[in-house]
Design an enzyme around this catalytic site. Structure first.
Site, mmCIF file in Angstrom:
data_model
loop_
_atom_site.group_PDB
_atom_site.id
_atom_site.type_symbol
_atom_site.label_atom_id
_atom_site.label_comp_id
_atom_site.label_asym_id
_atom_site.label_seq_id
_atom_site.Cartn_x
_atom_site.Cartn_y
_atom_site.Cartn_z
ATOM 1 N N TYR A 1 3.360 12.029 -26.181
ATOM 2 C CA TYR A 1 2.284 12.986 -25.870
ATOM 3 C C TYR A 1 2.414 14.205 -26.783
ATOM 4 C CZ TYR A 1 -0.153 16.776 -23.505
ATOM 5 O OH TYR A 1 -0.954 17.853 -23.236
HETATM 6 O O1 UGB Z 1 2.467 22.240 -20.740
HETATM 7 C C1 UGB Z 1 2.122 21.162 -21.163
HETATM 8 O O2 UGB Z 1 1.828 20.991 -22.312
HETATM 9 C C2 UGB Z 1 2.145 19.967 -20.287
HETATM 10 O O3 UGB Z 1 2.149 20.423 -18.938
HETATM 11 C C3 UGB Z 1 2.248 19.411 -17.993
HETATM 12 O O4 UGB Z 1 3.448 18.705 -18.171
HETATM 13 P P1 UGB Z 1 4.727 19.133 -17.340
HETATM 14 O O5 UGB Z 1 5.133 20.542 -17.632
HETATM 15 O O6 UGB Z 1 5.722 18.078 -17.541
HETATM 16 O O7 UGB Z 1 4.124 19.162 -15.860
HETATM 17 P P2 UGB Z 1 4.473 18.272 -14.582
HETATM 18 O O8 UGB Z 1 4.322 16.843 -14.887
HETATM 19 O O9 UGB Z 1 3.674 18.819 -13.486
HETATM 20 O O10 UGB Z 1 6.019 18.573 -14.360
HETATM 21 C C4 UGB Z 1 6.452 19.893 -14.017
HETATM 22 C C5 UGB Z 1 7.942 19.897 -13.794
HETATM 23 O O11 UGB Z 1 8.263 19.080 -12.684
HETATM 24 C C6 UGB Z 1 9.254 18.140 -13.053
HETATM 25 N N1 UGB Z 1 9.049 16.900 -12.287
HETATM 26 C C7 UGB Z 1 7.957 16.154 -12.502
HETATM 27 C C8 UGB Z 1 7.738 15.012 -11.781
HETATM 28 C C9 UGB Z 1 8.677 14.628 -10.817
HETATM 29 O O12 UGB Z 1 8.537 13.624 -10.118
HETATM 30 N N2 UGB Z 1 9.756 15.422 -10.640
HETATM 31 C C10 UGB Z 1 9.981 16.547 -11.338
HETATM 32 O O13 UGB Z 1 10.983 17.238 -11.139
HETATM 33 C C11 UGB Z 1 9.113 17.944 -14.526
HETATM 34 O O14 UGB Z 1 10.320 17.495 -15.093
HETATM 35 C C12 UGB Z 1 8.715 19.337 -14.967
HETATM 36 O O15 UGB Z 1 9.878 20.090 -15.159
HETATM 37 C C13 UGB Z 1 1.068 18.469 -18.137
HETATM 38 O O16 UGB Z 1 1.208 17.410 -17.199
HETATM 39 C C14 UGB Z 1 0.964 17.921 -19.523
HETATM 40 O O17 UGB Z 1 -0.215 17.170 -19.625
HETATM 41 C C15 UGB Z 1 0.992 19.025 -20.550
HETATM 42 O O18 UGB Z 1 -0.217 19.701 -20.550
#
Ligand code: UGB
Length: 445
Positions: free
Chosen positions: A243
């Site tokens: 991504y």
């Molecule tokens: O800023 C971005 O560019 C991206 O932001 C977002 O990604 P992320 O920051 O990864 O958000 P998100 O999935 O909500 O996980 C948040 C936290 O929860 C943790 N996480 C997640 C899932 C889980 O089951 N457990 C967990 O601890 C996980 O490890 C993380 O630390 C958008 O989805 C992406 O499309 C893109 O726009």
């Protein structure tokens, strides 16, 4: 009394004025067919009649095919034009791609409310339940925003749209989102974030006038960087997920189109955007659902038991950043596939400047939901996640006047309130109808 069914009922009251023509007609008919030349004329008439019937049928067939396709046709063009109509002085006509998505729907509404003309575009794919996208569409429809159902890879459709509307701006938000899903379906990222981006840029480059483009990059381009906060000038050459790699590629691709064709480009690195009408695949959203249903939430933890953290950014702040980017975007400088002079190229972080750990985010949800979460803490799997994000937003502050005002406490409270409304209506009605209803009940400010 004359019977209604009887012939006499139709006879005029004054005998002599009415002539029974049936015999005369009979005679004429015979006389007519008795002559060969008139028979020939009748045959010709029948042939012409049959031919016109057949060509009319094929016209009806082809036009109904035209009308029933996802785009095109007179009615469709009318809807596009009406939706693009500008209602303020010096207003914009904006093509918003991904308009049925989370950020796309909010930005479209904000622009429409101030009088800009908006045409939405969305392929309504099923990465997550399209019912939510349809509900956002209803919300936009109720504000007279038309969403074209189509893919950014469809170059004929894009050419047609630019043919109908002289878009001043393109807000490109259509993308394959989600960091971890890239391991399941890598090609969907190439399809939307690379091929789709190039097709859209080609359409913009060919358009006359060329629009200014504002598009969604991502905080994930900072990848495994350790220096915090992340600044736009930091390295972005060590992505942790496909991504992130496709968003990084998008930044390079847009730079090329800016350099060669004079397209005005602004890339926005969004930092974990959340809020009402959000994406159900994101952690804050799925955690809320699990907590309410009494199911465990899986909280990832980094190396050495370090908590992961995100610079969660509330949707209203992001919308302000998007609108300010459109307002400050300079015009593209190319035409006919050639650049006339250097065009604007910008990249901004749109974050919140205050990272919050994932366990703290769960704590806030517990408070607002008034329910304890069943936490299952596991090592962060090597699936594309990064340990933390933290935005330096000074560039956006200086050049866009960007100033986020919503902290995670407040933002999640608003999200939970929206979720409550959702659940209330889902529990009492069927999902599709309740989301539709919700689009009228819950409108962003
Ligand atoms: O800023 C971005 O560019 C991206 O932001 C977002 O990604 P992320 O920051 O990864 O958000 P998100 O999935 O909500 O996980 C948040 C936290 O929860 C943790 N996480 C997640 C899932 C889980 O089951 N457990 C967990 O601890 C996980 O490890 C993380 O630390 C958008 O989805 C992406 O499309 C893109 O726009």
């Amino acid at each position: 009394m004359p019977s209604l069914a009887g012939e006499e009922f139709f006879l005029p009251s004054m005998p002599g004025k009415f002539k029974d023509k049936s015999h005369t007609l009979h005679r004429q008919f015979h006389r007519c067919f008795a002559s060969t030349s008139t028979m020939f004329l009748w045959a010709l008439f029948l042939v012409v009649l049959t031919a016109s019937y057949l060509s009319f049928q094929s016209f009806v067939d082809s036009s109904s095919k035209y009308l029933s396709s996802a785009w095109g046709g007179i009615q469709w063009e009318k809807q596009v034009r009406a939706s693009a109509h500008i209602h303020r002085q010096n207003g914009f006509s904006v093509l918003v791609t991904g308009a049925a998505g989370f950020v796309g729907a909010h930005v479209s509404l904000a622009l429409k409310k101030r009088g800009d003309g908006i045409v939405g575009l969305d392929n309504f794919n099923n990465y997550y339940d399209p019912t939510l996208k349809k509900a956002r569409q209803s919300l936009l429809n109720s504000h007279n925003i038309f969403i074209v159902e189509g893919d950014v890879n469809d170059e004929r459709m894009l050419a047609k749209l630019f043919d109908i509307v002289a878009f001043t701006h393109v807000m490109h938000l259509a993308a394959q989102a989600g960091v971890r899903y890239a391991m399941e379906n890598p090609n969907s990222y190439v399809h939307s974030n690379i091929a789709g981006l190039v097709t859209l840029l080609e359409a913009c480059k060919n358009a006359n006038p060329q629009p200014a483009i504002v598009w969604a990059s991502s905080s994930s381009v900072y990848g495994l960087n350790e220096k915090v906060p992340f600044s736009e000038s930091d390295r972005t050459d060590q992505p942790a997920s496909l991504y992130a790699a496709t968003k990084k590629a998008g930044e390079e691709i847009t730079h090329t189109y800016n350099h060669i064709y004079g397209l005005s480009i602004t890339g926005l690195r969004f930092f974990t955007v959340y809020g009402p009408w959000g994406r159900p695949d994101m952690a804050y959203f799925s955690f809320t659902r699990n907590i309410l249903q009494g199911k465990p939430v899986t909280v990832y933890r980094g190396k050495n038991r370090v908590n992961l953290a995100r610079d969660f950014t509330y949707i209203d702040d992001i919308v302000k950043g998007c609108v300010a980017s459109l307002d400050t975007a300079k015009k593209s400088t190319g035409s006919g596939g050639k650049k006339r002079s250097p065009a604007q190229y910008r990249i901004f972080n749109l974050g919140n400047k205050s990272p919050v750990t994932v366990p703290m985010m769960v704590g806030i949800l517990e408070k607002h939901l008034k329910k304890r979460a069943k936490k299952s803490i596991v090592e962060m799997p090597g699936n594309g996640d990064v340990p933390y994000t933290h935005a330096n937003i000074s560039s956006a502050q200086t050049e866009l006047g960007y100033k986020p005002t919503t902290d995670l406490q407040t933002g999640l409270k608003k999200f939970v309130r929206w979720q409550d409304l959702c659940l209330f209506s889902v529990n009492s009605l069927c999902l599709g109808y309740s989301l539709y209803l919700l689009s009228f009940l819950y409108r962003p400010a």
